[in-house]
Motif scaffolding. Structure first.
Motif, PDB file in Angstrom:
ATOM      1  N   HIS A 123       0.853  -1.184   0.000  1.00 12.03           N
ATOM      2  CA  HIS A 123       0.000   0.000   0.000  1.00 12.03           C
ATOM      3  C   HIS A 123       0.893   1.240   0.000  1.00 12.03           C
ATOM      4  O   HIS A 123       1.801   1.360   0.825  1.00 12.03           O
ATOM      5  CB  HIS A 123      -0.907   0.017   1.229  1.00 12.03           C
ATOM      6  CG  HIS A 123      -1.888   1.135   1.244  1.00 12.03           C
ATOM      7  ND1 HIS A 123      -1.590   2.390   1.751  1.00 12.03           N
ATOM      8  CD2 HIS A 123      -3.175   1.204   0.801  1.00 12.03           C
ATOM      9  CE1 HIS A 123      -2.645   3.169   1.622  1.00 12.03           C
ATOM     10  NE2 HIS A 123      -3.616   2.475   1.056  1.00 12.03           N
ATOM     11  N   VAL A 124       0.633   2.158  -0.943  1.00  8.28           N
ATOM     12  CA  VAL A 124       1.460   3.360  -1.087  1.00  8.28           C
ATOM     13  C   VAL A 124       0.589   4.590  -0.878  1.00  8.28           C
ATOM     14  O   VAL A 124      -0.382   4.816  -1.609  1.00  8.28           O
ATOM     15  CB  VAL A 124       2.131   3.414  -2.474  1.00  8.28           C
ATOM     16  CG1 VAL A 124       2.933   4.705  -2.630  1.00  8.28           C
ATOM     17  CG2 VAL A 124       3.042   2.195  -2.668  1.00  8.28           C
ATOM     18  N   LEU A 125       0.949   5.381   0.123  1.00 10.56           N
ATOM     19  CA  LEU A 125       0.274   6.643   0.425  1.00 10.56           C
ATOM     20  C   LEU A 125       1.208   7.792   0.089  1.00 10.56           C
ATOM     21  O   LEU A 125       2.351   7.830   0.548  1.00 10.56           O
ATOM     22  CB  LEU A 125      -0.109   6.704   1.904  1.00 10.56           C
ATOM     23  CG  LEU A 125      -0.517   8.068   2.466  1.00 10.56           C
ATOM     24  CD1 LEU A 125      -1.786   8.573   1.800  1.00 10.56           C
ATOM     25  CD2 LEU A 125      -0.685   8.002   3.979  1.00 10.56           C
ATOM     26  N   VAL A 126       0.731   8.734  -0.711  1.00  8.71           N
ATOM     27  CA  VAL A 126       1.478   9.959  -1.002  1.00  8.71           C
ATOM     28  C   VAL A 126       0.859  11.090  -0.192  1.00  8.71           C
ATOM     29  O   VAL A 126      -0.361  11.271  -0.182  1.00  8.71           O
ATOM     30  CB  VAL A 126       1.418  10.303  -2.508  1.00  8.71           C
ATOM     31  CG1 VAL A 126       1.968  11.711  -2.760  1.00  8.71           C
ATOM     32  CG2 VAL A 126       2.196   9.280  -3.318  1.00  8.71           C
ATOM     33  N   ASN A 127       1.703  11.857   0.484  1.00  4.93           N
ATOM     34  CA  ASN A 127       1.240  13.007   1.253  1.00  4.93           C
ATOM     35  C   ASN A 127       2.077  14.220   0.879  1.00  4.93           C
ATOM     36  O   ASN A 127       3.301  14.124   0.720  1.00  4.93           O
ATOM     37  CB  ASN A 127       1.372  12.740   2.752  1.00  4.93           C
ATOM     38  CG  ASN A 127       0.904  13.924   3.588  1.00  4.93           C
ATOM     39  OD1 ASN A 127      -0.296  14.119   3.790  1.00  4.93           O
ATOM     40  ND2 ASN A 127       1.833  14.728   4.064  1.00  4.93           N
ATOM     41  N   ALA A 128       1.420  15.376   0.736  1.00  5.82           N
ATOM     42  CA  ALA A 128       2.156  16.596   0.412  1.00  5.82           C
ATOM     43  C   ALA A 128       1.430  17.802   0.973  1.00  5.82           C
ATOM     44  O   ALA A 128       0.196  17.820   1.059  1.00  5.82           O
ATOM     45  CB  ALA A 128       2.321  16.740  -1.102  1.00  5.82           C
ATOM     46  N   ALA A 129       2.205  18.814   1.357  1.00  2.00           N
ATOM     47  CA  ALA A 129       1.661  20.119   1.729  1.00  2.00           C
ATOM     48  C   ALA A 129       2.007  21.092   0.624  1.00  2.00           C
ATOM     49  O   ALA A 129       3.145  21.122   0.143  1.00  2.00           O
ATOM     50  CB  ALA A 129       2.246  20.587   3.062  1.00  2.00           C
ATOM     51  N   MET A 130       1.034  21.878   0.209  1.00  2.00           N
ATOM     52  CA  MET A 130       1.268  22.800  -0.900  1.00  2.00           C
ATOM     53  C   MET A 130       0.507  24.098  -0.677  1.00  2.00           C
ATOM     54  O   MET A 130      -0.385  24.182   0.170  1.00  2.00           O
ATOM     55  CB  MET A 130       0.862  22.148  -2.220  1.00  2.00           C
ATOM     56  CG  MET A 130      -0.606  21.824  -2.342  1.00  2.00           C
ATOM     57  SD  MET A 130      -0.956  20.860  -3.823  1.00  2.00           S
ATOM     58  CE  MET A 130      -0.375  19.255  -3.274  1.00  2.00           C
ATOM     59  N   SER A 131       0.892  25.097  -1.442  1.00  2.00           N
ATOM     60  CA  SER A 131       0.225  26.385  -1.370  1.00  2.00           C
ATOM     61  C   SER A 131      -1.163  26.296  -1.993  1.00  2.00           C
ATOM     62  O   SER A 131      -1.522  25.290  -2.615  1.00  2.00           O
ATOM     63  CB  SER A 131       1.067  27.436  -2.094  1.00  2.00           C
ATOM     64  OG  SER A 131       1.204  27.086  -3.468  1.00  2.00           O
ATOM     65  N   ALA A 132      -1.927  27.368  -1.861  1.00  2.00           N
ATOM     66  CA  ALA A 132      -3.270  27.391  -2.436  1.00  2.00           C
ATOM     67  C   ALA A 132      -3.242  27.228  -3.948  1.00  2.00           C
ATOM     68  O   ALA A 132      -4.216  26.758  -4.542  1.00  2.00           O
ATOM     69  CB  ALA A 132      -3.976  28.696  -2.063  1.00  2.00           C
TER      70      ALA A 132
END
Length: 222
Positions: A2-11
């Motif tokens: 199982h592969v989860l991608v997580n990212a924080a990004m601007s609006a």
């Protein structure tokens, strides 16, 4: 696996500035959310570009939460690096956690020997660059069943293109970065004729932004 991608990004969907400078996009509540996700996983995966830009240690996670769900030890650190550009004195090569270099046949024997002497496990898949499907199969053979991918955009695009991503979570923060050369969630060549099909799971307000969770189902034509 199982592969989860997580990212924080601007609006406006940028991971950092055009100078590849790391920015604080989310706040304490989102940091805690991500630490819990890291605690649940077997491996934290990044591309070599992220290592070169940020020198991350990849050892931060919610230890109490990990203990509460019965997972032993610490998550393995995995760097996708086709030719061995990961610095041997980088934080990711420290002895704080196991490290795997997922590389290709383009990695020289001398460089491979240097990594292994430093305690880094080297797995190879592909000729000139990492063949991700074979590489993640090799990771699975080592006992890694859940991967948490933190970036960057080139790696995330390649994983989506290979159909290896099961779930995607994105935090959108309250700032606009702009710039045609600023990295986005999925860089690389981009999709043209067929696109990853996403199914919305949830939307949650957190800090001054929102977290959106998607199930990644397939790559389909529009």
């Amino acid at each position: 696996m199982h592969v989860l991608v997580n990212a924080a990004m601007s609006a406006d969907g940028k991971l950092s500035t055009r100078r590849r400078e790391q920015l604080k996009i989310s706040g304490a509540d989102d940091f805690a959310r991500v630490d819990r996700l890291r605690a649940k996983t077997d491996a934290i995966v990044v591309g070599v570009g992220t290592v070169l830009a940020d020198d991350p240690s990849l050892v931060r996670f919610d230890r109490e939460h990990r203990d509460s769900i019965g997972k032993d030890g610490v998550p393995t650190r995995v760097v996708v690096d086709s030719t061995g550009r990961t610095p041997l004195d980088g934080a990711v090569c420290s002895d704080d956690a196991p490290t795997v270099l997922l590389s290709s046949d383009a990695l020289s024997k001398a460089r491979r020997d240097a990594y292994e002497s430093a305690g880094v496990t080297v797995l190879t898949a592909g000729t000139d660059r990492v063949e991700l499907s074979a590489g993640f199969t090799a990771l699975e053979r080592t006992g890694i069943e859940h991967c948490f991918v933190e970036g960057g955009g080139e790696l995330i695009f390649s994983l989506l293109e290979a159909g290896l991503v099961d779930r995607l979570t994105t935090y959108f923060g309250p700032l606009v970065i702009g710039g045609r050369d600023a990295p986005t969630l999925a860089d690389g060549n981009g999709f043209v004729d067929a696109f990853p099909s996403l199914s919305l799971e949830s939307i949650e307000r957190l800090d001054d932004g929102v977290v959106i969770s998607w199930a990644v189902e397939s790559i389909a034509s529009p």
